[in-house]
Every structure is written in structure tokens, then in C-alpha cells.
Design a protein around this motif. Structure first.
Motif, PDB file in Angstrom:
ATOM      1  N   ALA A 215     -11.592  41.904  62.435  1.00  0.00           N
ATOM      2  CA  ALA A 215     -11.440  40.506  62.043  1.00  0.00           C
ATOM      3  C   ALA A 215     -11.654  40.374  60.540  1.00  0.00           C
ATOM      4  O   ALA A 215     -12.150  41.276  59.876  1.00  0.00           O
ATOM      5  N   GLY A 216     -11.291  39.201  60.012  1.00  0.00           N
ATOM      6  CA  GLY A 216     -11.483  38.959  58.587  1.00  0.00           C
ATOM      7  C   GLY A 216     -10.527  37.902  58.078  1.00  0.00           C
ATOM      8  O   GLY A 216     -10.009  37.085  58.848  1.00  0.00           O
ATOM      9  N   MET A 217     -10.291  37.932  56.761  1.00  0.00           N
ATOM     10  CA  MET A 217      -9.380  36.946  56.171  1.00  0.00           C
ATOM     11  C   MET A 217      -8.587  37.557  55.030  1.00  0.00           C
ATOM     12  O   MET A 217      -8.994  38.547  54.411  1.00  0.00           O
ATOM     13  N   SER A 246      -5.562  31.744  62.154  1.00  0.00           N
ATOM     14  CA  SER A 246      -5.280  30.418  61.612  1.00  0.00           C
ATOM     15  C   SER A 246      -4.807  30.561  60.181  1.00  0.00           C
ATOM     16  O   SER A 246      -5.106  31.560  59.511  1.00  0.00           O
ATOM     17  N   LEU A 247      -4.062  29.573  59.736  1.00  0.00           N
ATOM     18  CA  LEU A 247      -3.656  29.484  58.330  1.00  0.00           C
ATOM     19  C   LEU A 247      -4.143  28.157  57.794  1.00  0.00           C
ATOM     20  O   LEU A 247      -3.925  27.112  58.419  1.00  0.00           O
ATOM     21  N   ARG A 248      -4.800  28.194  56.638  1.00  0.00           N
ATOM     22  CA  ARG A 248      -5.284  26.962  56.005  1.00  0.00           C
ATOM     23  C   ARG A 248      -4.888  26.924  54.535  1.00  0.00           C
ATOM     24  O   ARG A 248      -4.993  27.935  53.838  1.00  0.00           O
ATOM     25  N   VAL A 249      -4.457  25.764  54.110  1.00  0.00           N
ATOM     26  CA  VAL A 249      -4.327  25.469  52.683  1.00  0.00           C
ATOM     27  C   VAL A 249      -5.565  24.664  52.316  1.00  0.00           C
ATOM     28  O   VAL A 249      -5.794  23.577  52.853  1.00  0.00           O
ATOM     29  N   MET A 250      -6.370  25.201  51.393  1.00  0.00           N
ATOM     30  CA  MET A 250      -7.697  24.654  51.127  1.00  0.00           C
ATOM     31  C   MET A 250      -7.855  24.287  49.658  1.00  0.00           C
ATOM     32  O   MET A 250      -7.293  24.955  48.770  1.00  0.00           O
ATOM     33  N   ILE A 267      -6.198  27.259  47.499  1.00  0.00           N
ATOM     34  CA  ILE A 267      -5.903  28.588  48.033  1.00  0.00           C
ATOM     35  C   ILE A 267      -5.197  28.485  49.381  1.00  0.00           C
ATOM     36  O   ILE A 267      -5.160  27.438  50.013  1.00  0.00           O
ATOM     37  N   VAL A 268      -4.653  29.596  49.814  1.00  0.00           N
ATOM     38  CA  VAL A 268      -4.119  29.765  51.163  1.00  0.00           C
ATOM     39  C   VAL A 268      -4.909  30.885  51.820  1.00  0.00           C
ATOM     40  O   VAL A 268      -5.085  31.960  51.226  1.00  0.00           O
ATOM     41  N   VAL A 269      -5.380  30.644  53.040  1.00  0.00           N
ATOM     42  CA  VAL A 269      -6.196  31.626  53.746  1.00  0.00           C
ATOM     43  C   VAL A 269      -5.631  31.841  55.145  1.00  0.00           C
ATOM     44  O   VAL A 269      -5.313  30.876  55.849  1.00  0.00           O
ATOM     45  N   ILE A 270      -5.495  33.086  55.531  1.00  0.00           N
ATOM     46  CA  ILE A 270      -5.218  33.459  56.915  1.00  0.00           C
ATOM     47  C   ILE A 270      -6.440  34.210  57.427  1.00  0.00           C
ATOM     48  O   ILE A 270      -6.891  35.166  56.789  1.00  0.00           O
ATOM     49  N   ASP A 271      -7.003  33.752  58.533  1.00  0.00           N
ATOM     50  CA  ASP A 271      -8.140  34.463  59.102  1.00  0.00           C
ATOM     51  C   ASP A 271      -7.994  34.544  60.613  1.00  0.00           C
ATOM     52  O   ASP A 271      -7.145  33.884  61.214  1.00  0.00           O
TER      53      ASP A 271
END
Length: 456
Positions: A215-217, A246-250, A267-271
Motif C-alpha cells: 500500500a501507499g501513495m 482513490s484519486l484526490r485533487v488536494m 497536488i494530485v494523489v493516488i493512494d
């Protein structure tokens, strides 16, 4: 305004439970939920530390003409706070905590106010994991009673389906243990039926055979969103059920409390988690890693570390939100999402998230509860920090703007734990299940003693 109950009667019927009434020194601190943007003002706040005290409070409330709203942390308090609590005793279960793991039976018994961090830690001592949420300080009860989306869920389904027994104080103050063999209908209704049926004082949940997981991001600057979002959406179309992401624009404010890679940045994060061997997981993630993230933490980690992966706020915070369940996203759907939160936009949101659904999330479970599955491809969840009433108004508008922009891809259903406003609760369930759930509620609480954040 609140209705002050008869202090003498409450004192007589609740001989030892901590009670706070309006005007008491501890009332304001006791009534504030984790989401501090919610201004809930109940007739009284009770903080029991035993099942007997819970029973006393329920009986006392009924005797004084009040209703009861069970609440653990108040993460999902926004919908409850939209209505008047002038005739409601807020029953805070934060004093009723504890977890006992039975590795032989493959279960954990969790008291009503226990947080996920304590359950995950206890299970890890036996090399096990649980279908927990994305934050350590969310209470188990509210999460599983609302279905519960876990980063292990596309393989294992909703967290509510892992519940094997529930101990609940019903409207007459009776303690009932509901299992598949005893009070089967009540167990079915509680698994997804929220706080409408009683005060849950203990839950028995199944364990998963994971001591560690892959797991991770992955993290990029928001300027890369035009590459990352469509690539992730395409990746999710064929990703196996072992992968839940999940994908988040933060967007983060420039404050020193944040690490440099977050402070003042968009940022954009996929975790998420991939329940595979290291080699297979790396192969699955290769198309996303090919986008050259500036930060890549995916790897084999202890199951306890998954709780901190999603970067949820560590302390109580004021926030507002909106939500929708989406079907498959085509190029136009991706473009609509990027037009709201992509490079160059000023949405005003803290984050806009697409949580990957499908797999076991979407399949009805014949042995599950009233909410055993969530049809759809993605759960859209948009959140804005709301430190002032004016910020709350702007944040709600910003969140709704994204939901409205994706309406062409939206489905009828909703996820209870992502729904922060009052809605028609039939949207959480299949038609027949909602009707059956209402019948169980009518049988166990005909006088409508209990008040839930999402009432039936």
C-alpha cells in the motif's frame, strides 16, 4: 433553543452517568462533534461508561419525553445538526471503549465508542487486519452501521458485511445481542441501518489474514492532473479486485505545520492498497508509476500503517461536503471533473476525491445486511474546510458545483458515510431492502425514540 429536561428525574434515573445540561460548565465541550462546523445543541449530553449507564440514559430520556441520538465521535454529525435537537439527549459513547481479539474464532469484539486505531492495533498483534476506514480516529460503530468503504473493500466488500454480532440497547432499555441465530432481522437491519434502531454498545467483526499489505501513495503537482486523472480512470477499468484506490485533487494552505511537500501546494494523489505479492502489485502499478510521480511510497507496510496513508486531518476540524456515486467515466466525464478542479481552477475545495468502487463493493451479499453493496464505479466526495459560517456557505457551493458538473454520470444511490447532508434515505438501499428496514425499525422503535444522522 433547547428544552431543559427535569434535572431531578434525570439524576434519579441515571445515578452515575455523566450528564451535561445547557448552562452547565461542561455542556459546550461535550456537545461539540469531531466536525466542529456542526453546531449541535441538544437538550442534554450523556457520556456513559458502561452498558448499564446506557440503559439508564435511554430509560431516563423516554421517561422525560426526550429522544436519544447515539454518537461516537461526530465525524458524520452534519446531517444530524441540520435539525433541531431541542428534545434530544445526545448520547456520546466516547467513554465506552475497548477491543478484545479472538484469533481462534477470527473475530474482534469492539465496544461502542472504540476508534479504528485501537482495533487495528489489537488485530495487528495477532497478525490480522480489519475492514477499517481511511482515518484512525473514526469510531468503528458509525462506520460499519453506515456500510463502510475500506481500502480492502473491492476484494472483501463493505465493512458491514464483516459484522457477525451486534449488542444494542433498544427503546425500552433492554440489551439485545443480535446474531444470525438470534434476532436475525435486527442484525440484518443494523448492518447498514445507521443509528435508527438503538444504541450499539458492542460489535463483533471478522478479521482479515493480513499482517502487512502492499500500500501507499503516488503524488504529483496539480499541473499534471491532465495526465494523471485520465490515466487512473483508464487503469481502474481493468484493475483487479485486489486493488482498491482513490484519486484526490488536494489544496493545502501555506502553514508551517504541514511538511514542505504539502504546504501551500495543489497536488494530485493516488493512494490505496493492492492485496497481492510485491511483484504482482508492482506490475499492476507500473502504468501509474510510468507517469513519474514526484513521491512514491507504495511498498510492503504493516497493516497498522494503512490508517495514516490517506492523510486525513489528525484533529477535529470544521468542514462541509457534498457527494455522489458515479458510473463509468468516459473522456467527457474526466474533462468535466478536470474543468472543476484541474490546473488553473480555483474551486475552493480542500479536496475532490474519486474513490474506486466496483468489485465486491458492488455485489449484493446474500449473507449481508440492509446495506450489503454499493452499485457504481466511483464515490465522488468533495470537502472544503469551513472555519467560519461564511466559509461554510462558500464551501458547500464549491462542493455542490463539482457534484452538479458530474451529474450526467451520477447514479441514484449514495454512500451513507460520505453523505453529509439530509437526504431521502431510501437512496442508500435497494427498494425492497429500504422497505424491510423500515418495518424492522417500526417493530423495535415504534415510538421513534432514536434519532440518527440519517433518519428512516
Amino acid at each position: 433553543m433547547t428544552t431543559t429536561p427535569d434535572r431531578t428525574l434525570l439524576a434519579r434515573l441515571t445515578t452515575s452517568c455523566e450528564i451535561h445540561l445547557p448552562g452547565d460548565p461542561g455542556y459546550d465541550a461535550a456537545r461539540i462533534p469531531w466536525n466542529t462546523a456542526v453546531d449541535q445543541r441538544p437538550a442534554a449530553v450523556a457520556i456513559p461508561r458502561s452498558v448499564a449507564e446506557v440503559q439508564d440514559v435511554v430509560r431516563a430520556a423516554a421517561a422525560t419525553g426526550l429522544r436519544v441520538a447515539p454518537q461516537s465521535t461526530g465525524h458524520g454529525a452534519a446531517a444530524l445538526g441540520e435539525g433541531s435537537l431541542a428534545d434530544v439527549v445526545l448520547l456520546r459513547l466516547s467513554g465506552l471503549t475497548g477491543v478484545t481479539v479472538d484469533p481462534g474464532a477470527g473475530t474482534a469484539r469492539v465496544l461502542g465508542g472504540t476508534l479504528w486505531r485501537d482495533v487495528v492495533g489489537a488485530a495487528a498483534q495477532h497478525g490480522r487486519a480489519v475492514l477499517h476506514g481511511s482515518a484512525p480516529d473514526v469510531a468503528v460503530a458509525g462506520f460499519v452501521l453506515g456500510g463502510g468503504l475500506s481500502f480492502y473493500g473491492r476484494r472483501h466488500g463493505l465493512a458491514a458485511n464483516s459484522v457477525t454480532a451486534i449488542e444494542v440497547v433498544t427503546a425500552d432499555g433492554t440489551l439485545v445481542r443480535a446474531t444470525a441465530e438470534q434476532d436475525r432481522d435486527l442484525l440484518w437491519a443494523l448492518r447498514g441501518g445507521g443509528g435508527n434502531l438503538g444504541v450499539v454498545v458492542a460489535i463483533e467483526i471478522g478479521l482479515l489474514p493480513y499482517a502487512d499489505v502492499f500500500a501507499g501513495m503516488l503524488l504529483w503537482d496539480r499541473e499534471r492532473a491532465g495526465d494523471v486523472v485520465p490515466a487512473w480512470v483508464e487503469w481502474t477499468r481493468t484493475a483487479p479486485e485486489s486493488a482498491t484506490t482513490s484519486l484526490r485533487v488536494m489544496s493545502f494552505p501555506p502553514i508551517p505545520e504541514l511538511p514542505p511537500f504539502l504546504s501551500g501546494r495543489d497536488i494530485v494523489v493516488i493512494d490505496g492498497a493492492v492485496l497481492e505479492s510485491d511483484e504482482t502489485a508492482a506490475e499492476l502499478l507500473a502504468p501509474l508509476r510510468a507517469l513519474e510521480p514526484e513521491l512514491d511510497t507504495f511498498g510492503r507496510i504493516p497493516a497498522t500503517a494503512v490508517l495514516d496513508m490517506h492523510m486525513d486531518p489528525p484533529e477535529p476540524s470544521p468542514a462541509v461536503a457534498d457527494h455522489a456515486v458515479l458510473g463509468p467515466l468516459d473522456a467527457a466525464g474526466v474533462a468535466a471533473f478536470l474543468a472543476q478542479v484541474g490546473p488553473g481552477t480555483t474551486s475552493g475545495l480542500t479536496f475532490a476525491e474519486l474513490r474506486q468502487l466496483g468489485g465486491a463493493f458492488a455485489r449484493p451479499d446474500a449473507a449481508g445486511g440492509a446495506l450489503s453493496h454499493v452499485p457504481g464505479s466511483y464515490a465522488l466526495f468533495c470537502v472544503a474546510m469551513a472555519p467560519t459560517p461564511q466559509a461554510a456557505v462558500a464551501g458547500r457551493a464549491a462542493a455542490f458545483s463539482v457534484v452538479r458538473a458530474l451529474s450526467a454520470w451520477s447514479q441514484t444511490g449514495l454512500v451513507p458515510t460520505f453523505t453529509e447532508t439530509r437526504v431521502d434515505t431510501s437512496r442508500f438501499y435497494d427498494g425492497d431492502d429500504w422497505s424491510a428496514l423500515c418495518r424492522v425499525r417500526d417493530a423495535v422503535d415504534p415510538g421513534r425514540l432514536f434519532v440518527a444522522n440519517h433518519g428512516l
